[in-house]
Design an enzyme around this catalytic site. Structure first.
Site, PDB file in Angstrom:
ATOM      1  N   THR A  12       0.832  -1.215   0.000  1.00  0.00           N
ATOM      2  CA  THR A  12       0.000   0.000   0.000  1.00  0.00           C
ATOM      3  C   THR A  12       0.864   1.260   0.000  1.00  0.00           C
ATOM      4  O   THR A  12       0.704   2.143  -0.848  1.00  0.00           O
ATOM      5  CB  THR A  12      -0.892   0.005   1.271  1.00  0.00           C
ATOM      6  OG1 THR A  12      -1.595  -1.235   1.319  1.00  0.00           O
ATOM      7  CG2 THR A  12      -1.855   1.155   1.275  1.00  0.00           C
ATOM      8  N   VAL A  13       1.807   1.328   0.949  1.00  0.00           N
ATOM      9  CA  VAL A  13       2.598   2.557   1.100  1.00  0.00           C
ATOM     10  C   VAL A  13       3.692   2.634   0.025  1.00  0.00           C
ATOM     11  O   VAL A  13       3.864   3.676  -0.628  1.00  0.00           O
ATOM     12  CB  VAL A  13       3.214   2.631   2.519  1.00  0.00           C
ATOM     13  CG1 VAL A  13       4.112   3.851   2.656  1.00  0.00           C
ATOM     14  CG2 VAL A  13       2.110   2.663   3.572  1.00  0.00           C
ATOM     15  N   LYS A 104       6.520   2.201  12.298  1.00  0.00           N
ATOM     16  CA  LYS A 104       6.414   2.615  13.711  1.00  0.00           C
ATOM     17  C   LYS A 104       6.706   1.469  14.673  1.00  0.00           C
ATOM     18  O   LYS A 104       7.237   1.675  15.757  1.00  0.00           O
ATOM     19  CB  LYS A 104       5.026   3.194  13.999  1.00  0.00           C
ATOM     20  CG  LYS A 104       3.890   2.177  13.925  1.00  0.00           C
ATOM     21  CD  LYS A 104       2.933   2.473  12.841  1.00  0.00           C
ATOM     22  CE  LYS A 104       2.026   1.318  12.525  1.00  0.00           C
ATOM     23  NZ  LYS A 104       1.093   1.590  11.460  1.00  0.00           N
ATOM     24  N   VAL A 131       4.104   8.060  12.265  1.00  0.00           N
ATOM     25  CA  VAL A 131       2.991   8.456  13.141  1.00  0.00           C
ATOM     26  C   VAL A 131       2.114   9.462  12.409  1.00  0.00           C
ATOM     27  O   VAL A 131       2.605  10.493  11.934  1.00  0.00           O
ATOM     28  CB  VAL A 131       3.499   9.110  14.450  1.00  0.00           C
ATOM     29  CG1 VAL A 131       2.330   9.368  15.395  1.00  0.00           C
ATOM     30  CG2 VAL A 131       4.544   8.242  15.125  1.00  0.00           C
ATOM     31  N   GLY A 133       0.467   9.247   9.526  1.00  0.00           N
ATOM     32  CA  GLY A 133       0.422   9.245   8.056  1.00  0.00           C
ATOM     33  C   GLY A 133       0.853  10.576   7.475  1.00  0.00           C
ATOM     34  O   GLY A 133       2.003  10.997   7.625  1.00  0.00           O
ATOM     35  N   LYS A 204       2.937   4.357  18.587  1.00  0.00           N
ATOM     36  CA  LYS A 204       3.053   5.729  18.066  1.00  0.00           C
ATOM     37  C   LYS A 204       3.257   6.728  19.207  1.00  0.00           C
ATOM     38  O   LYS A 204       4.040   7.668  19.088  1.00  0.00           O
ATOM     39  CB  LYS A 204       1.808   6.080  17.248  1.00  0.00           C
ATOM     40  CG  LYS A 204       1.690   5.269  15.950  1.00  0.00           C
ATOM     41  CD  LYS A 204       0.316   5.447  15.342  1.00  0.00           C
ATOM     42  CE  LYS A 204       0.163   4.698  14.025  1.00  0.00           C
ATOM     43  NZ  LYS A 204      -1.234   4.635  13.573  1.00  0.00           N
ATOM     44  N   GLY A 301      -3.119   5.361   4.546  1.00  0.00           N
ATOM     45  CA  GLY A 301      -3.476   5.340   3.130  1.00  0.00           C
ATOM     46  C   GLY A 301      -2.241   5.504   2.269  1.00  0.00           C
ATOM     47  O   GLY A 301      -1.204   5.989   2.725  1.00  0.00           O
TER      48      GLY A 301
HETATM   49  P1  NAP Z   1       1.838  -3.949   2.883  1.00  0.00           P
HETATM   50  O1  NAP Z   1       0.795  -3.426   1.984  1.00  0.00           O
HETATM   51  O2  NAP Z   1       1.619  -5.252   3.551  1.00  0.00           O
HETATM   52  O3  NAP Z   1       3.217  -4.019   2.051  1.00  0.00           O
HETATM   53  C1  NAP Z   1       4.360  -4.616   2.531  1.00  0.00           C
HETATM   54  C2  NAP Z   1       5.336  -4.816   1.401  1.00  0.00           C
HETATM   55  O4  NAP Z   1       6.561  -5.319   1.899  1.00  0.00           O
HETATM   56  C3  NAP Z   1       4.873  -5.823   0.359  1.00  0.00           C
HETATM   57  O5  NAP Z   1       5.228  -5.369  -0.926  1.00  0.00           O
HETATM   58  C4  NAP Z   1       5.638  -7.088   0.689  1.00  0.00           C
HETATM   59  O6  NAP Z   1       5.944  -7.892  -0.453  1.00  0.00           O
HETATM   60  C5  NAP Z   1       6.930  -6.503   1.223  1.00  0.00           C
HETATM   61  N1  NAP Z   1       7.550  -7.392   2.205  1.00  0.00           N
HETATM   62  C6  NAP Z   1       7.098  -7.703   3.433  1.00  0.00           C
HETATM   63  N2  NAP Z   1       7.973  -8.535   4.047  1.00  0.00           N
HETATM   64  C7  NAP Z   1       8.979  -8.750   3.187  1.00  0.00           C
HETATM   65  C8  NAP Z   1      10.163  -9.519   3.216  1.00  0.00           C
HETATM   66  N3  NAP Z   1      10.478 -10.259   4.278  1.00  0.00           N
HETATM   67  N4  NAP Z   1      10.982  -9.499   2.148  1.00  0.00           N
HETATM   68  C9  NAP Z   1      10.656  -8.757   1.059  1.00  0.00           C
HETATM   69  N5  NAP Z   1       9.550  -8.010   0.958  1.00  0.00           N
HETATM   70  C10 NAP Z   1       8.714  -8.009   2.013  1.00  0.00           C
HETATM   71  O7  NAP Z   1       2.150  -2.905   4.055  1.00  0.00           O
HETATM   72  P2  NAP Z   1       1.824  -1.345   4.071  1.00  0.00           P
HETATM   73  O8  NAP Z   1       0.414  -1.128   4.516  1.00  0.00           O
HETATM   74  O9  NAP Z   1       2.261  -0.716   2.804  1.00  0.00           O
HETATM   75  O10 NAP Z   1       2.715  -0.846   5.303  1.00  0.00           O
HETATM   76  C11 NAP Z   1       4.110  -0.716   5.157  1.00  0.00           C
HETATM   77  C12 NAP Z   1       4.697   0.031   6.362  1.00  0.00           C
HETATM   78  O11 NAP Z   1       4.126   1.326   6.454  1.00  0.00           O
HETATM   79  C13 NAP Z   1       4.438  -0.625   7.720  1.00  0.00           C
HETATM   80  O12 NAP Z   1       5.538  -0.405   8.547  1.00  0.00           O
HETATM   81  C14 NAP Z   1       3.224   0.135   8.248  1.00  0.00           C
HETATM   82  O13 NAP Z   1       3.137   0.119   9.654  1.00  0.00           O
HETATM   83  C15 NAP Z   1       3.560   1.523   7.748  1.00  0.00           C
HETATM   84  N6  NAP Z   1       2.394   2.401   7.585  1.00  0.00           N
HETATM   85  C16 NAP Z   1       1.355   1.992   6.849  1.00  0.00           C
HETATM   86  C17 NAP Z   1       0.287   2.843   6.647  1.00  0.00           C
HETATM   87  C18 NAP Z   1      -0.869   2.444   5.780  1.00  0.00           C
HETATM   88  O14 NAP Z   1      -1.747   3.262   5.556  1.00  0.00           O
HETATM   89  N7  NAP Z   1      -0.914   1.209   5.256  1.00  0.00           N
HETATM   90  C19 NAP Z   1       0.304   4.132   7.220  1.00  0.00           C
HETATM   91  C20 NAP Z   1       1.416   4.528   7.971  1.00  0.00           C
HETATM   92  C21 NAP Z   1       2.472   3.649   8.152  1.00  0.00           C
HETATM   93  P3  NAP Z   1       4.788  -8.625  -1.320  1.00  0.00           P
HETATM   94  O15 NAP Z   1       4.007  -7.494  -1.912  1.00  0.00           O
HETATM   95  O16 NAP Z   1       5.499  -9.430  -2.292  1.00  0.00           O
HETATM   96  O17 NAP Z   1       3.990  -9.401  -0.303  1.00  0.00           O
HETATM   97  N1  HSE Z   2      -3.157   0.582  11.393  1.00  0.00           N
HETATM   98  C1  HSE Z   2      -2.854   1.980  11.423  1.00  0.00           C
HETATM   99  C2  HSE Z   2      -4.096   2.765  11.756  1.00  0.00           C
HETATM  100  C3  HSE Z   2      -2.306   2.393  10.047  1.00  0.00           C
HETATM  101  O1  HSE Z   2      -5.200   2.214  11.744  1.00  0.00           O
HETATM  102  O2  HSE Z   2      -3.981   3.954  12.075  1.00  0.00           O
HETATM  103  C4  HSE Z   2      -1.544   3.679  10.094  1.00  0.00           C
HETATM  104  O3  HSE Z   2      -0.436   3.628  10.920  1.00  0.00           O
END
Ligand code: NAP
Ligand code: HSE
Length: 429
Positions: A12-13, A104, A131, A133, A204, A301
């Protein structure tokens, strides 16, 4: 001049980061003197279909293609989790690469170790996206507000629980129904524990408090309660009391000690945090010179989170262009006493089921009277099976006195059962 970037993780990110760096590459070049190009992208599954269309970027499942590539100067980590992210980030820093992350969980647990490695390598380690977004929180606390003694942090810093509580408030539905709907819509993960048990918010808060209070803070310092116990009836009583229920992260520094809590709370509708709904986040900060500040926006997001990451990329490239990376001591600076429980008296909401028989209410009232806890509001409704549902809101009460009364009430399990206890905030910020 081209500057090569390696991306660890493209979900996603990470997908948002690829998109936004492409959209802003010319602007970034004009601002920093470096034209940013993501050359290599690490993923787990090379065959997976992805939203983002790759152009020149090479997809790999071998981290060494990024970490051992001397042409790559900056690494963006958007994999999440503790390992292998920690090992890869440390390896990147040791190889002299600057690191930007949204992770985080990792910073809350291993922040000091990574920050030390970054300082030793004279590299940037930036994590604005970790923290809130898109909301700028880390940089204002680390830079703009450093002339202040920050005394209070209070906010909604988990979007998933805010979405669930907002929907429960709107529809009157119970927790399980709304959680299922949130999972179907992709707001909540299939294993929602980290969000609904308050751990994500606690991580966070650990990061924010470490910076705001200049303190060595660990996750164990945070008292955490999640939202699983919130029933539709709590939401309805909150409405009757002129409030909504929110999962609040609260940090206080009274100069002697700090107190950190994540807990569901009744927030009067007149309080600005009561209007922060759905997946939005908001944080109040009080500084002795600045007064009250409120930060509000999208806490998660793809593009909102990428906005913070690419902002960090731009800061990093500016630092590189001026040869001043790692210019801030970003890490915690002092060990501080941490106290449990709210440092200031609060109003508390208690909901209990009691046997509907003479003398039970008098017994409850006598316990409160003996503890010198004054009652602000009392509601009693017939529930079912000869049970009455009693809701009490206390006047401001020290947390120790509240714990003691809860213990005494719980000891009369033959007469009553406490269903929920939550603080009730004051009506303004
Ligand atoms: P996600 O959609 O699950 O994406 C994770 C990515 O990392 C995927 O592409 C996955 O590969 C890859 N990956 C995971 N483990 C791996 C490994 N061991 N070796 C190689 N590639 C690996 O996660 P996300 O939601 O984007 O979140 C990513 C980070 O941002 C996290 O730390 C989360 O806490 C933080 N964050 C997320 C949001 C949000 O809105 N989602 C907001 C703020 C912060 P594959 O695609 O091949 O599975
Ligand atoms: N799981 C987190 C939330 C994503 O719901 O706020 C952003 O860090």
């Amino acid at each position: 001049m081209e500057l090569k970037i390696g991306l660890l993780g493209c979900g996603t990110v990470g997908g948002g980061v690829v998109e936004l760096i492409r959209m802003r590459a010319d602007k970034i070049a004009a601002m920093t003197g470096f034209y940013p190009i993501i050359t290599d992208v690490l993923v787990r599954d090379l065959t997976k279909e992805r939203k983002v269309q790759f152009q020149h970027e090479r997809l790999t499942d071998q981290a060494s293609n990024i970490l051992d590539n001397d042409d790559i100067k900056v690494v963006i980590e958007t994999m999440g989790g503790i390992e292998p992210a920690r090992t890869m980030i440390l390896a990147a820093l040791r190889a002299g690469k600057h690191v930007i992350t949204a992770n985080k969980d990792l910073i809350a647990l291993h922040g000091p170790e990574i920050i030390e490695a970054a300082e030793a390598a004279r590299c940037d380690f930036l994590y604005e996206a970790a923290v809130g977004g898109a909301i700028p929180l880390i940089r204002p606390l680390k830079e703009s507000l450093t002339a202040n003694e920050i005394t209070d942090l209070k906010g909604i810093i988990n979007g998933t629980t805010n979405y669930i509580l907002s929907k429960m408030t709107e529809s009157g539905a119970n927790y399980e129904e709304v959680l299922k709907e949130a999972q179907d819509l992709g707001y909540a993960e299939s294993n929602p524990a980290s969000d609904v048990d308050g751990l994500d918010a606690a991580r966070k808060l650990t990061i924010l408090a470490g910076i705001a209070f200049g303190a060595k803070v660990s996750l164990d310092d945070v008292e955490v309660k999640g939202i699983r116990t919130i029933a539709a009836s709590d939401v309805a009583y909150a409405h009757e009391l002129g409030a909504v229920i929110k999962l609040l992260a609260v940090g206080k520094d009274d100069g002697k000690s700090i107190a950190l809590e994540v807990r569901p709370s009744l927030v009067p509708k007149s309080h600005p945090l009561a209007t922060v709904n759905d997946a939005f986040n908001a944080l109040f900060v009080h500084g002795d010179a600045a007064g009250d500040l409120m930060f509000f926006g999208r806490g998660a997001g793809s593009l909102p989170t990428a906005s913070a990451i690419v902002g960090d990329v731009i800061e990093n490239l500016r630092n590189i262009s001026m040869n001043i990376p790692s210019r801030f001591r970003t890490g915690p600076v002092a060990s501080r006493a941490v106290r449990k429980g709210s440092p200031e008296p609060l109003r508390y909401y208690l909901r209990m089921h009691a046997k509907d028989q003479p003398g039970v209410f008098a017994h409850i009232a006598s316990l409160f009277a003996k503890a010198e806890i004054s009652l602000e509001t009392v509601l009693q409704k017939r529930a079912h099976d000869n049970q009455a549902e009693i809701v009490i809101v206390t006047h401001e009460t020290p947390s120790a006195a509240l714990s003691s009364i809860v213990e005494q009430l719980t000891a009369r399990g033959d007469l009553l059962e406490i269903k929920n206890v939550m603080p009730m905030e004051k009506g303004d910020a």
